[in-house]
Design a protein around this motif. Sequence first.
Motif, PDB file in Angstrom:
ATOM      1  N   UNK A   1      -9.053  -4.397  -3.310  1.00  0.00           N
ATOM      2  CA  UNK A   1      -7.785  -4.087  -2.653  1.00  0.00           C
ATOM      3  C   UNK A   1      -7.122  -2.860  -3.270  1.00  0.00           C
ATOM      4  N   UNK A   2      -6.298  -2.198  -2.485  1.00  0.00           N
ATOM      5  CA  UNK A   2      -5.490  -1.108  -2.994  1.00  0.00           C
ATOM      6  C   UNK A   2      -4.386  -1.669  -3.899  1.00  0.00           C
ATOM      7  N   UNK A   3      -3.872  -0.815  -4.763  1.00  0.00           N
ATOM      8  CA  UNK A   3      -2.910  -1.261  -5.763  1.00  0.00           C
ATOM      9  C   UNK A   3      -1.664  -1.869  -5.136  1.00  0.00           C
ATOM     10  N   UNK A   4      -1.129  -1.235  -4.109  1.00  0.00           N
ATOM     11  CA  UNK A   4       0.087  -1.758  -3.478  1.00  0.00           C
ATOM     12  C   UNK A   4      -0.141  -3.182  -2.982  1.00  0.00           C
ATOM     13  N   UNK A   5      -1.304  -3.433  -2.409  1.00  0.00           N
ATOM     14  CA  UNK A   5      -1.637  -4.778  -1.931  1.00  0.00           C
ATOM     15  C   UNK A   5      -1.740  -5.757  -3.092  1.00  0.00           C
ATOM     16  N   UNK A   6      -2.336  -5.332  -4.186  1.00  0.00           N
ATOM     17  CA  UNK A   6      -2.479  -6.202  -5.356  1.00  0.00           C
ATOM     18  C   UNK A   6      -1.119  -6.573  -5.944  1.00  0.00           C
ATOM     19  N   UNK A   7      -0.191  -5.637  -5.948  1.00  0.00           N
ATOM     20  CA  UNK A   7       1.151  -5.940  -6.458  1.00  0.00           C
ATOM     21  C   UNK A   7       1.794  -7.051  -5.624  1.00  0.00           C
TER      22      UNK A   7
END
Length: 304
Positions: free
Chosen positions: A180-186
Amino acid sequence: MTDHILNGILGLAVGDALGYPAQGKSRESLKFSPVLAMQQGLWSDDTSLTLCTLASLRENDWRLDYYDLMRRFASWLQEGYLTPEGTAFDVGATTKQALLNYLNRMPLERCAPRNQWNCGNGSLMRILPVEFYLQAHPEAARYEAIRNVSALTHAHICCTLGCFLYCTVAGEIIQHRERFKLHTLLMRGVAKAVEELRQVADADDNRELHYYSRIIDRSLYDLPAAEIESSGYVVDTLEAALWCLANTDSYRECLLWAVNLGDDADTVAAVAGSLAGLYYGYDSIPREWLAGLKNLEAIVRVCG
């Protein structure tokens, strides 16, 4: 050496050292004279206490020993244990009071001040190795472990919840950074933390999640920089770090934003840097920033 340990710890230490010269400076002044390069390379209490926590876990076969943690924290304060130049500096008031209480033989569970004005970021900045422990012991009681380690110096529920949100986000990055992209992981990490808190924390604790409403409802990420505070208050620090991560695309860009928000710049950059390091990897850290870091050998040695 496990990559995620080196990724997170080097990311944190570089952020701490990059941000330290900007600590206490206003955002307005940094617009005219921004921090763009590593200067002194000195890492402060953020890194030292994180290394104390990691060293305790590694040297005790990845077991949580609260007395050993406090002993190492006290050794940092008194003897300069795990510092860049042999002396502790930038000691937070709440942390110092808890350690003095410990040195005066107060029972461990009573050392930390519990007032609402003792909600600084002093446990948030050092809690990351507990997530490494939890990754190695998935059967462990997450909330209990994080709460107990935070409460050694910062016992207010606001600090516990901030540490829990942060650690759960870190765990999500460790487990799923390739997917996943970082924004999604956050967002996934925060949602996972809130769901787990509803199951394991009592109703009073869950009611206090309102402190973190801008993180939980995701409104934080679309705010302009002017609405992001970067003070030493635990909520502000976590908000600022997550905002920097969500609104940038590299370790370098994230850290430059975090540092130049000013105020408690070293801790915001340490928290942001740890998560950016976990996601982008230590190879993403600018070589010149690493090269300028004091006593890098000690950091790598504790990482294993």
